[in-house]
Design an enzyme around this catalytic site. Structure first.
Site, PDB file in Angstrom:
ATOM      1  N   GLN A 203       4.035  14.558   4.007  1.00  0.00           N
ATOM      2  CA  GLN A 203       3.939  13.157   3.578  1.00  0.00           C
ATOM      3  C   GLN A 203       4.622  12.204   4.566  1.00  0.00           C
ATOM      4  OE1 GLN A 203       5.328  12.491  -0.418  1.00  0.00           O
ATOM      5  NE2 GLN A 203       4.215  14.228  -1.268  1.00  0.00           N
TER       6      GLN A 203
ATOM      7  N   TYR B  12       9.205   7.212   1.628  1.00  0.00           N
ATOM      8  CA  TYR B  12       8.847   5.837   1.275  1.00  0.00           C
ATOM      9  C   TYR B  12      10.061   4.922   1.445  1.00  0.00           C
ATOM     10  CZ  TYR B  12       7.219   1.813  -1.411  1.00  0.00           C
ATOM     11  OH  TYR B  12       6.874   0.540  -1.807  1.00  0.00           O
TER      12      TYR B  12
ATOM     13  N   VAL C 162       6.258  -3.152 -10.113  1.00  0.00           N
ATOM     14  CA  VAL C 162       5.034  -3.833 -10.529  1.00  0.00           C
ATOM     15  C   VAL C 162       3.981  -2.830 -10.989  1.00  0.00           C
ATOM     16  CG1 VAL C 162       3.209  -5.421  -9.795  1.00  0.00           C
ATOM     17  CG2 VAL C 162       5.545  -5.707  -8.933  1.00  0.00           C
TER      18      VAL C 162
END
Length: 279
Positions: free
Chosen positions: A111, A205, A234
């Site tokens: 990743q 991330y 969100v």
């Protein structure tokens, strides 16, 4: 189409936070909504224009294809913008990004490169390509980062934290890029175990968004209005629609940084223009 309105560009504008940022900017600027997928991008523009028409409102909005992970796409987009004669770019909102889901079976090591390639290197590439077109007097760069970057920073050793701060204090992105490459190489050669041993955090991330925040600081050191922000948690596809905020609410901080007359020229912000700078 030539326009006397300020010109704005939003990357990753076909859905979620970017979609709402484009909606807001198109009410005050001539906004170019960009997306990697042309069909989705054009559908997003149509949806926004149709919504505005139903409310008897007018939006200055158009679509252009842009994949921030594709150098040729970035080059074509920059050339297209320049050819339109609507220079300069007054606002660039770097919103496009990606994240692997928690349940994704892809190994952590696999990743790493895709996450950093899009979120950091793609963002850097498109910013550099558009920088010559940015309004020299009052152009603004707005980077949609994340609280995850702050968390990643605090999970690093004091030595690594100091290196991030030093990199962010420069007027060049070179040291930020070197840190990102060091992180990638550490993962490649030793995996998560090597990260722990060398004082790094264990979040691809988070590192990508930490790097984006540091990158924003380097542009500010050049005298450019350049800020980064956390939109909050969100409800979007990226969060599997688990976020507590609506995309419209999440757009408030980047929009304020892009449009507000009182917007700062440097720093990391959340909850409107609340200063949360950590680098």
């Amino acid at each position: 189409m030539l326009t006397s309105m300020p010109l704005s560009v939003v990357t990753g504008g076909n859905a979620g936070i970017g979609f709402e940022i484009a909606r807001a900017l198109a009410g005050h600027t001539h906004c170019v909504l960009t997306a990697r997928d042309e069909a989705r991008g054009r559908a997003a523009v149509k949806s926004l224009l149709d919504d505005a028409a139903r409310q008897n409102k007018t939006l200055a909005l158009e679509f252009a294809q842009l994949d921030i992970g594709d150098s040729q796409s970035i080059k074509r987009f920059a050339s297209w913008l320049e050819s339109k004669g609507e220079m300069p770019v007054d606002v660039l909102v770097n919103n496009a990004g990606m994240a692997f889901k928690q349940a994704d079976p892809t190994p952590f090591e696999a990743q790493t490169v895709p996450t950093l390639a899009t979120n950091y290197f793609g963002t850097l590439a498109v910013t550099e390509a558009l920088l010559p077109l940015l309004n020299k007097q009052n152009g603004r760069l707005v980077f949609v980062a994340s609280q995850a970057g702050l968390s990643a920073f605090h999970q690093c050793s004091p030595e690594i934290q100091a290196r991030w701060k030093l990199a962010a204090s420069r007027d060049s992105s070179d040291e930020v890029t070197a840190l990102v490459n060091e992180y990638i190489e550490c993962v490649r050669t030793g995996g998560s175990g090597a990260l722990r041993e060398r004082g790094w955090c264990l979040t691809n991330y988070g590192v990508s968004k930490l790097a984006v925040t540091a990158l924003a600081k380097t542009y500010a050191k050049r005298g450019i209005s350049s800020t980064s922000c956390c939109p909050g948690y969100v409800s979007t596809a990226m969060t599997s629609f688990r976020g507590a905020k609506t995309p419209e609410a999440g757009s408030k901080t980047p929009v304020a940084l892009a449009l507000s007359a009182d917007a700062p020229r440097d720093g990391f912000f959340r909850d409107g223009l609340a200063d949360a700078t950590y680098l």
